[in-house]
Write a protein that holds these residues in place. Structure first.
Motif, PDB file in Angstrom:
ATOM      1  N   ALA A 195       0.833  -1.211   0.000  1.00 27.05           N
ATOM      2  CA  ALA A 195       0.000   0.000   0.000  1.00 27.05           C
ATOM      3  C   ALA A 195       0.865   1.257   0.000  1.00 27.05           C
ATOM      4  O   ALA A 195       0.576   2.220  -0.720  1.00 27.05           O
ATOM      5  CB  ALA A 195      -0.922  -0.007   1.219  1.00 27.05           C
ATOM      6  N   GLN A 196       1.931   1.244   0.793  1.00 28.19           N
ATOM      7  CA  GLN A 196       2.792   2.422   0.894  1.00 28.19           C
ATOM      8  C   GLN A 196       3.558   2.679  -0.395  1.00 28.19           C
ATOM      9  O   GLN A 196       3.542   3.787  -0.947  1.00 28.19           O
ATOM     10  CB  GLN A 196       3.776   2.266   2.045  1.00 28.19           C
ATOM     11  CG  GLN A 196       4.658   3.485   2.267  1.00 28.19           C
ATOM     12  CD  GLN A 196       5.777   3.209   3.259  1.00 28.19           C
ATOM     13  OE1 GLN A 196       6.580   2.303   3.068  1.00 28.19           O
ATOM     14  NE2 GLN A 196       5.807   3.987   4.322  1.00 28.19           N
ATOM     15  N   ILE A 197       4.249   1.654  -0.883  1.00 29.32           N
ATOM     16  CA  ILE A 197       5.099   1.811  -2.073  1.00 29.32           C
ATOM     17  C   ILE A 197       4.270   2.146  -3.308  1.00 29.32           C
ATOM     18  O   ILE A 197       4.603   3.068  -4.074  1.00 29.32           O
ATOM     19  CB  ILE A 197       5.922   0.537  -2.314  1.00 29.32           C
ATOM     20  CG1 ILE A 197       6.938   0.321  -1.180  1.00 29.32           C
ATOM     21  CG2 ILE A 197       6.625   0.598  -3.661  1.00 29.32           C
ATOM     22  CD1 ILE A 197       7.973   1.426  -1.069  1.00 29.32           C
TER      23      ILE A 197
ATOM     24  N   GLY B  37       1.034   7.338   3.774  1.00 29.01           N
ATOM     25  CA  GLY B  37       0.889   6.984   5.185  1.00 29.01           C
ATOM     26  C   GLY B  37      -0.563   6.850   5.595  1.00 29.01           C
ATOM     27  O   GLY B  37      -0.911   5.994   6.419  1.00 29.01           O
ATOM     28  N   SER B  38      -1.425   7.695   5.032  1.00 27.99           N
ATOM     29  CA  SER B  38      -2.855   7.632   5.346  1.00 27.99           C
ATOM     30  C   SER B  38      -3.468   6.339   4.826  1.00 27.99           C
ATOM     31  O   SER B  38      -4.267   5.692   5.511  1.00 27.99           O
ATOM     32  CB  SER B  38      -3.571   8.841   4.738  1.00 27.99           C
ATOM     33  OG  SER B  38      -3.025  10.053   5.238  1.00 27.99           O
TER      34      SER B  38
ATOM     35  N   ALA C 150      -5.173   0.234   5.851  1.00 27.75           N
ATOM     36  CA  ALA C 150      -4.923  -1.140   5.407  1.00 27.75           C
ATOM     37  C   ALA C 150      -4.272  -2.018   6.473  1.00 27.75           C
ATOM     38  O   ALA C 150      -4.542  -3.218   6.550  1.00 27.75           O
ATOM     39  CB  ALA C 150      -4.044  -1.119   4.152  1.00 27.75           C
ATOM     40  N   ILE C 151      -3.438  -1.413   7.308  1.00 30.26           N
ATOM     41  CA  ILE C 151      -2.553  -2.224   8.135  1.00 30.26           C
ATOM     42  C   ILE C 151      -3.013  -2.456   9.573  1.00 30.26           C
ATOM     43  O   ILE C 151      -2.543  -3.391  10.232  1.00 30.26           O
ATOM     44  CB  ILE C 151      -1.147  -1.586   8.164  1.00 30.26           C
ATOM     45  CG1 ILE C 151      -0.087  -2.641   8.476  1.00 30.26           C
ATOM     46  CG2 ILE C 151      -1.081  -0.446   9.176  1.00 30.26           C
ATOM     47  CD1 ILE C 151       1.319  -2.124   8.424  1.00 30.26           C
TER      48      ILE C 151
ATOM     49  N   SER D 104       2.153   6.368  11.268  1.00 33.80           N
ATOM     50  CA  SER D 104       2.366   5.982   9.871  1.00 33.80           C
ATOM     51  C   SER D 104       2.465   7.159   8.927  1.00 33.80           C
ATOM     52  O   SER D 104       3.300   7.162   8.014  1.00 33.80           O
ATOM     53  CB  SER D 104       1.231   5.047   9.403  1.00 33.80           C
ATOM     54  OG  SER D 104       1.248   3.842  10.111  1.00 33.80           O
ATOM     55  N   ALA D 105       1.587   8.153   9.103  1.00 29.23           N
ATOM     56  CA  ALA D 105       1.611   9.298   8.190  1.00 29.23           C
ATOM     57  C   ALA D 105       2.937  10.043   8.239  1.00 29.23           C
ATOM     58  O   ALA D 105       3.591  10.219   7.206  1.00 29.23           O
ATOM     59  CB  ALA D 105       0.434  10.229   8.481  1.00 29.23           C
ATOM     60  N   PRO D 106       3.397  10.460   9.427  1.00 24.88           N
ATOM     61  CA  PRO D 106       4.693  11.150   9.449  1.00 24.88           C
ATOM     62  C   PRO D 106       5.851  10.217   9.135  1.00 24.88           C
ATOM     63  O   PRO D 106       6.833  10.631   8.513  1.00 24.88           O
ATOM     64  CB  PRO D 106       4.796  11.689  10.879  1.00 24.88           C
ATOM     65  CG  PRO D 106       3.865  10.865  11.680  1.00 24.88           C
ATOM     66  CD  PRO D 106       2.748  10.504  10.755  1.00 24.88           C
TER      67      PRO D 106
END
Length: 302
Positions: free
Chosen positions: A185-187, A218-219, A224-225, A279-281
């Motif tokens: 999701a991040q990548i 990050g959002s 998802a996680i 996660s966002a920062p």
């Protein structure tokens, strides 16, 4: 896979971890709070993210917010070295591009998941020790199983003595699923968002582009996680019996069933806001640092 990309990915994550480890401590405590108990039937020493920060600082001092920092740095260096270097290799070799030359979100998910799986498996012992050290708390605010580790090296010895080499990878199946979901999701979101922001001339400055894409990534990761993160925390932190088996859960599926049965759907999303604030920062910082490090490498031909 370029050695420089491997090192840069690790260094980027180390820089970000110093800033985000305190929220990771809070996240771990909230996820363990009320373990296998119905909502409203247990004492809550941590009443929200802000209250949790104050509670930890008051009972354990400011340094209590950096518990588990050393294994956290090791974990993040290893997992992100693999994740980001595999991502860069896939982009550079156009393995993430479709026939039109555009970055494919689906291929981004696949390569992100692959990097996450490899990195997660290799770094699993550090994730376990990080979780167990972060859960250690003053008696008045202790939640979850309390381990007696005095340091990272002591934790390695104790876990090895209890379960052998396989004991160091206990719970790794759940961690691999967590990493595959989060990394993909991040990548994928990061790569596609960077491309879209540039294509629509919304954010073209390289640093701001990476910052904005990292924040959005990050959002997405948080949504998802979270369930997989709760499961991983529970499996890694549980104690073991004389045979080295978990005293609460027999595996990730058993963990899901027991959480849903005793805590309901709410239990699967414990620590959501803490994960978001982390996660966002974190995604923003680690991906920004990585892009900046790569830019410096290109500029000076390192």
């Amino acid at each position: 896979m370029a050695t420089s990309d491997f090192m840069l990915g690790g260094l980027a994550s180390v820089g970000a971890t110093f800033f985000t480890n305190p929220i990771e401590v809070i996240k771990t405590r909230i996820q363990l709070q009320g373990e296998l108990a119905a909502r409203g039937t247990y004492v809550e020493p941590y009443k929200g993210v802000l209250n949790a920060f104050i509670t930890v600082a008051k009972n354990e001092g400011i340094l209590g917010l950096q518990k588990g920092l050393v294994p956290a740095l090791n974990f993040q260096f290893i997992i992100n070295s693999f994740r980001l270097s595999i991502y860069t290799m896939a982009v550079d070799r156009h393995w993430m591009h479709n026939k039109n030359g555009e970055i494919s979100y689906g291929l981004g998910l696949m390569w992100g998941a692959m990097g996450g799986v490899v990195g997660s498996f290799c770094s699993s012992p550090f994730f376990m020790i990080k979780t167990q050290l972060q859960s250690q708390a003053a008696k008045e605010i202790a939640v979850g199983y309390q381990h007696s580790h005095t340091s990272m090296s002591h934790a390695f010895k104790q876990i090895y003595n209890e379960g052998g080499i396989f004991g160091l990878w206990r719970g790794s199946t759940a961690a691999i699923v967590r990493a595959a979901i989060g990394s993909s999701a991040q990548i994928a979101t990061f790569g596609k968002t960077k491309e879209l922001l540039k294509a629509h001339d919304l954010v073209s400055h390289p640093t701001l582009n990476s910052f904005s894409a990292g924040l959005i990534a990050g959002s997405v990761v948080t949504l998802a996680i979270t369930p997989a993160d709760v499961i991983t925390t529970r499996l890694y932190n549980q104690g073991v019996d004389i045979h080295g088996r978990g005293i609460y859960y027999n595996g990730w599926l058993d963990c899901i069933v027991k959480i849903l049965r005793s805590e309901g759907f709410y239990g699967m999303y414990k620590g959501f806001w803490a994960i978001y604030m982390r996660s966002a920062p974190y995604s923003t910082l680690v991906l920004l640092f990585f892009d900046e490090f790569c830019a410096l490498r290109e500029k000076y031909n390192l």
